[in-house]
Structures are given as C-alpha cells and as structure tokens.
Design an enzyme around this catalytic site. Sequence first.
Site, short mmCIF file in Angstrom:
data_model
loop_
_atom_site.label_atom_id
_atom_site.label_comp_id
_atom_site.label_asym_id
_atom_site.label_seq_id
_atom_site.Cartn_x
_atom_site.Cartn_y
_atom_site.Cartn_z
CB CYS A 1 -0.75 2.57 4.09
SG CYS A 1 -2.15 1.89 3.25
CG ASP A 2 3.03 1.07 4.43
OD1 ASP A 2 2.50 1.51 5.47
OD2 ASP A 2 2.84 -0.10 4.02
CB CYS B 1 -0.92 -0.02 1.22
SG CYS B 1 -1.93 1.45 1.35
#
Length: 303
Positions: A133-134, A130
């Site tokens: 997200c990261d 992701c």
Amino acid sequence: MADIIIVGAGPAGLTAAIYAQRAGRKALVFEAAVYGGQIVNTPEIENYPAIKKISGFEFATALYEQATSLGAEVKMERVISVTDNGSSKTVKTDNSEYECKAVILATGAKNRTLGLENEKALIGKGVSYCATCDGMFFRGKTVAVAGGGNTAIEDALFLSNYCEKVYIIHRRDRFRAHEAEVAKLKGRENVELVLNKNVTALKEDGGRLCGVEVTDKLTGEKSELAVAGLFVAIGQAPDNTPFENVATLDNGGYIVAGEDCKTGIAGIFTAGDCRTKQVRQLTTAASDGAAAALAACSYIDSL
Ligand code: NAP
C-alpha cells in the site's frame, strides 16, 4: 434469514461463502475493513496451486467476484457479537441485527505492532504495516523492514525494486521465511541484513520518521540507521475477544478447533488464520473455508 453468516471476507470466509452457495445455502458475509483480508497486502502470490503468479489484490478481487456471482452477499459491517439461541444464532453488527442458522468465524488476524512509544503517532508519517500500500511513497529513499517471516522478506524484495536501500532488521540470525525467497533477497545489491537486532526506538524529525535505533540482542550495543520509512512485518495476532461467549480461545487468542473447523458449540464454526493450527497459508485458509462451510451445511441439514 440467511442460512450461514460468515464473519470475515478474507480467503477463508469467501471460500466458505462459495461452498455454502454451491451447496444451496444462502451465505451472508460481514467484513469490517476490506474484502480479501491480509492477502491484499501481499505483492505477489507464487504458491497457490495452479496460479503461477498473481498479486494479492487481484486474487482477493477474483475471489470476491466468484463468491458474489454465486449469490453470496457481502456487507461492509463490523460484527460486534454473536449469540447462540440454539437452532438460531443472532449476529449483531455496528449497523443492525441478523438471524441465521449457523455462523462461521473467519476473522483472520491483525498486524502486530512493535509496541514503541511513538509508533502509533508515526503511522502514515514513515511507519507502515503494508509495503504494497505505502511502498511507492518511498521511491528512491532508504527504508527498513522489521521481521523475519515471509511477509518481511516479500516486503523487502518488493521495496528493493524501487527504494535506494532496504535494511531488513531481524531479531535472530535465521529467517523463518521460505528459503527460496531468502536466497532471492540475499542476491539484491541494495539490501542489507541487520541480524540479531531489535528495533528499540523510532527517531523523528518534524513529526516524521527519520531513523530507527536498533539494539544488538547478544551484546546490547545500540546503533542508529537513517531511514525515511519503516515497514513493520512481525506477524499477526487474532482479535476474537467479541466471540469468547461462543468459542473457546487459546492463550494466544486463537479459536480452538481442529481440521473439521468445529468449535464445540453446535452451529458455530471457524476457518482460516483465526483458528488454532500449525500452518497459516492462503491454501490452508481456503481449505478451512471449504471444511467449515460443508460442516455448517451438514449441521443445518440436521436441524
Ligand atoms: P510470521 O511468519 O509469524 O513471522 C513473524 C516474524 O516477525 C518472525 O520472523 C518473528 O521472529 C518476528 N517477530 C515477531 N514478533 C516480533 C517482535 N515483537 N519483534 C521483532 N520481531 C518479531 O508472520 P508473517 O511473515 O506475517 O506471516 C504470517 C503467515 O502468513 C505465515 O504463516 C507465513 O508463512 C504466511 N505468509 C505466506 C506467504 C507466502 O507463502 N507467499 C506470504 C506472506 C505470509 P522469529 O522468527 O524470531 O519468531
């Protein structure tokens, strides 16, 4: 007793909840992870009709709020099984057991993995599925994205905004993604295309990813790229095995159903990416949600 239990709070499931509630039926939605499903991982949506640009997270939140404001209930419980008792269905979760008249399976799909030896161990230590997200953890660093679909291209574009360099590693010489997005990516100076290559090993140093080995598909030649992060974006696969008793699955594990979203078992419907279909998009997931909910309402009317 809920009228309709919906398994999955992604775009298909939440759209089904909206249509069910607006048709006067009580919808109960179960979600095992986060509402919004895969779409929360998309940095920017630019192809949903009438919305020029929105982040996946904002879209998911608006959809969730729309469904719940209409009276749909969303419970964060994992559905373990569905039993068909004829005019009623029993849905068992990791928390309790529920009865309803109809079920809509909108379980979506999960990220595919490369299947490399230390891939699992390096999740959160350089390997991610992701970028939204990261990605921020890799600001100023060199990273790679594996894949050639829309997700991979979008991830690479997103990461190129703040990473020093982004390699996009694809197993063919042509991308599956929309041409407009590929053209955007090709215009980025800090992006390098690594084509006809597979990621065949993950290199680690002190328990963290430090590079990837890639193997040329045509020549078999191996080479190494020094990267701090690898974003795996090679598509999704469904996980419908808990529902094999109430739906037919194809070889890929997708629930067999047509545009009417009927599974062939009375009172069991399906919607979204978990269904056999040609085009898996946000628009088609929403469309399925509407079709499945209206079919479920007609079924309940006929009881
Ligand atoms: P996808 O379209 O299925 O693409 C997966 C990519 O990964 C393909 O390029 C595939 O290569 C490659 N791949 C698959 N297995 C692999 C393996 N074992 N090793 C190496 N490469 C592998 O998946 P996605 O990009 O996640 O998209 C899923 C769906 O969501 C699609 O329908 C997509 O259009 C949609 N989507 C839409 C948007 C948007 O419209 N904004 C954004 C994201 C996703 P090959 O090409 O060689 O098969």
